[in-house]
Design a protein around this motif. Structure first.
Motif, PDB file in Angstrom:
ATOM      1  N   ILE A 267       0.872  -1.182   0.000  1.00  0.00           N
ATOM      2  CA  ILE A 267       0.000   0.000   0.000  1.00  0.00           C
ATOM      3  C   ILE A 267       0.903   1.223   0.000  1.00  0.00           C
ATOM      4  O   ILE A 267       1.687   1.420   0.930  1.00  0.00           O
ATOM      5  N   THR A 268       0.808   2.040  -1.032  1.00  0.00           N
ATOM      6  CA  THR A 268       1.683   3.203  -1.136  1.00  0.00           C
ATOM      7  C   THR A 268       0.898   4.419  -1.623  1.00  0.00           C
ATOM      8  O   THR A 268      -0.145   4.270  -2.264  1.00  0.00           O
ATOM      9  N   GLY A 269       1.402   5.596  -1.325  1.00  0.00           N
ATOM     10  CA  GLY A 269       0.756   6.830  -1.775  1.00  0.00           C
ATOM     11  C   GLY A 269      -0.144   7.477  -0.749  1.00  0.00           C
ATOM     12  O   GLY A 269      -0.617   8.600  -0.965  1.00  0.00           O
ATOM     13  N   ALA A 270      -0.400   6.813   0.375  1.00  0.00           N
ATOM     14  CA  ALA A 270      -1.240   7.419   1.417  1.00  0.00           C
ATOM     15  C   ALA A 270      -0.475   8.523   2.131  1.00  0.00           C
ATOM     16  O   ALA A 270       0.741   8.429   2.306  1.00  0.00           O
ATOM     17  N   ASN A 271      -1.182   9.569   2.558  1.00  0.00           N
ATOM     18  CA  ASN A 271      -0.534  10.607   3.353  1.00  0.00           C
ATOM     19  C   ASN A 271      -1.145  10.745   4.745  1.00  0.00           C
ATOM     20  O   ASN A 271      -0.823  11.667   5.476  1.00  0.00           O
ATOM     21  N   GLN A 272      -2.038   9.785   5.082  1.00  0.00           N
ATOM     22  CA  GLN A 272      -2.560   9.680   6.441  1.00  0.00           C
ATOM     23  C   GLN A 272      -2.584   8.199   6.811  1.00  0.00           C
ATOM     24  O   GLN A 272      -2.906   7.344   5.978  1.00  0.00           O
ATOM     25  N   TYR A 273      -2.286   7.916   8.068  1.00  0.00           N
ATOM     26  CA  TYR A 273      -2.214   6.511   8.469  1.00  0.00           C
ATOM     27  C   TYR A 273      -3.597   5.852   8.437  1.00  0.00           C
ATOM     28  O   TYR A 273      -3.714   4.665   8.161  1.00  0.00           O
ATOM     29  N   ARG A 274      -4.650   6.620   8.671  1.00  0.00           N
ATOM     30  CA  ARG A 274      -5.984   6.020   8.639  1.00  0.00           C
ATOM     31  C   ARG A 274      -6.354   5.584   7.225  1.00  0.00           C
ATOM     32  O   ARG A 274      -7.165   4.682   7.042  1.00  0.00           O
ATOM     33  N   GLN A 275      -5.768   6.207   6.211  1.00  0.00           N
ATOM     34  CA  GLN A 275      -5.968   5.737   4.840  1.00  0.00           C
ATOM     35  C   GLN A 275      -5.387   4.334   4.671  1.00  0.00           C
ATOM     36  O   GLN A 275      -6.003   3.461   4.062  1.00  0.00           O
ATOM     37  N   VAL A 276      -4.193   4.129   5.215  1.00  0.00           N
ATOM     38  CA  VAL A 276      -3.551   2.811   5.163  1.00  0.00           C
ATOM     39  C   VAL A 276      -4.424   1.768   5.854  1.00  0.00           C
ATOM     40  O   VAL A 276      -4.657   0.674   5.322  1.00  0.00           O
ATOM     41  N   LEU A 277      -4.936   2.097   7.034  1.00  0.00           N
ATOM     42  CA  LEU A 277      -5.751   1.147   7.798  1.00  0.00           C
ATOM     43  C   LEU A 277      -7.060   0.830   7.067  1.00  0.00           C
ATOM     44  O   LEU A 277      -7.510  -0.328   7.050  1.00  0.00           O
ATOM     45  N   ASP A 278      -7.676   1.827   6.447  1.00  0.00           N
ATOM     46  CA  ASP A 278      -8.916   1.600   5.699  1.00  0.00           C
ATOM     47  C   ASP A 278      -8.683   0.698   4.494  1.00  0.00           C
ATOM     48  O   ASP A 278      -9.483  -0.201   4.202  1.00  0.00           O
ATOM     49  N   VAL A 279      -7.579   0.926   3.774  1.00  0.00           N
ATOM     50  CA  VAL A 279      -7.276   0.112   2.600  1.00  0.00           C
ATOM     51  C   VAL A 279      -6.918  -1.309   3.019  1.00  0.00           C
ATOM     52  O   VAL A 279      -7.321  -2.284   2.371  1.00  0.00           O
ATOM     53  N   HIS A 280      -6.187  -1.461   4.111  1.00  0.00           N
ATOM     54  CA  HIS A 280      -5.860  -2.803   4.617  1.00  0.00           C
ATOM     55  C   HIS A 280      -7.130  -3.557   4.994  1.00  0.00           C
ATOM     56  O   HIS A 280      -7.288  -4.744   4.695  1.00  0.00           O
ATOM     57  N   ARG A 281      -8.074  -2.861   5.632  1.00  0.00           N
ATOM     58  CA  ARG A 281      -9.343  -3.485   6.019  1.00  0.00           C
ATOM     59  C   ARG A 281     -10.142  -3.890   4.775  1.00  0.00           C
ATOM     60  O   ARG A 281     -10.729  -4.980   4.721  1.00  0.00           O
ATOM     61  N   PHE A 282     -10.146  -3.030   3.769  1.00  0.00           N
ATOM     62  CA  PHE A 282     -10.844  -3.323   2.520  1.00  0.00           C
ATOM     63  C   PHE A 282     -10.258  -4.559   1.841  1.00  0.00           C
ATOM     64  O   PHE A 282     -10.995  -5.461   1.416  1.00  0.00           O
TER      65      PHE A 282
END
Length: 331
Positions: A267-282
């Motif tokens: 997962i790359t390109g996120a600029n907020q950690y919650r974006q990473v967590l949301d994409v991981h959950r998805f």
């Protein structure tokens, strides 16, 4: 085959940006900033500086390198072919959220902006920048660092992450072509790509927007789809119409007989950690929901015991030949 959840997200590196409320004289900072010992792993503060200088006449490029020692500091000048313009490379140590002393590599500009790379946690962004600010403030007089507002203290301006590079492991190998087909047809992430000859991973383009992920009408939205009515470039702040932040998910399925590793997902390109967590959950939910469809099954051939038919047939042939010969002799 029972489903096993993928691993948790691992942060490989974070890039961050912050500013100082002061302009920076890079040359004066390089010459006069006291440095801590580079070889002392527990010494907090700046221990190394580099900058590049290009002669306008000869076009020769020199790298100026200065680092701290137990006795003071050492400098060297080396001719190089390429260089970074308008910035001073600065390396410093800080104490992370875990209490461990870590190193950050950064670039400081005349405007006071400081880019940091190599961070490993979201909490360390503030910690590493505050450590550098405090160190520079201690030696502000020596390096001529004066806040723009008279009488103000040296402060940080908007320290924030600019990019998270993270990854996690699937519990099995993943069929890449089936993943690509699923993403396009059922999740409608139509900007996604998969060209095996160019790049071995499925590139999923996930448009993250807090309004569509967590807002009042988010239950009606497909995660990762842009619902903006205004022009949206995918480079926005992540909140509001036209402000989607596109996060790229690279799925390395390892769906070959020659690669024994499980599928890896970046997962790359996120600029907020919650974006990473949301994409991981998805992605975790997607892998579980379509587990049987995406699971790569290793082809195999079952071992079968085979009688030596050829030898038995040969013996029968030999017997027939002997009998026939004896018959002819009898005749």
């Amino acid at each position: 085959t029972p489903f096993e959840p993928p691993s948790q997200v691992r942060i490989s590196t974070i890039s961050a940006l912050a500013g100082l409320n002061a302009d920076v004289d890079q040359h004066q900072l390089y010459l006069h900033l006291p440095l801590v010992d580079k070889d002392d792993a527990e010494a907090l503060g700046v221990f190394e500086l580099k900058y590049y200088d290009k002669d306008p006449v000869t076009r020769k490029i020199d790298r100026h390198h200065r680092w701290g020692t137990a006795a003071g500091h050492t400098t060297e000048v080396t001719e190089v072919k390429k260089y970074f313009q308008n910035q001073l490379t600065i390396l410093w140590r800080y104490r992370s959220e875990t209490g461990v002393v870590k190193v950050t590599n950064g670039f400081i500009f005349n405007t006071g902006n400081i880019k940091a790379v190599g961070l490993k946690s979201d909490a360390d962004i503030q910690l590493c920048y505050e450590s550098l600010r405090s160190y520079l403030a201690t030696h502000a007089e020596a390096i001529g660092l004066v806040p723009r507002e008279e009488g103000a203290a040296l402060e940080l301006v908007n320290p924030r992450a600019t990019m998270f590079n993270t990854d996690f492991m699937a519990s099995n190998k993943v069929l890449r072509e089936e993943m690509f087909r699923l993403i396009l047809k059922e999740y409608h992430l139509e900007d996604s790509e998969f060209e095996m000859d160019i790049y071995p991973a499925v590139k999923i383009k996930f448009a993250w927007n807090a309004d569509y992920m967590h807002g009042p009408g988010s239950a009606e939205c497909v995660p990762g789809v842009c619902y903006c009515t205004k022009k949206c470039t995918g480079k926005g702040c992540g909140t509001g119409d036209g402000q989607c932040k596109v996060v790229t998910v690279c799925v390395f399925g390892n769906d070959t007989t020659t690669n024994a590793k499980m599928g890896k997902i970046i997962i790359t390109g996120a600029n907020q950690y919650r974006q990473v967590l949301d994409v991981h959950r998805f992605m975790s939910t997607l892998l579980e929901t379509h587990h049987e469809r995406l699971l790569y099954r290793e082809p195999y051939m079952e071992t079968v015991e085979v009688e030596e038919v050829g030898s038995a047939a040969g013996q029968e042939a030999d017997g027939e030949e002997v009998g026939s010969t004896g018959g002819e002799e009898g005749a």
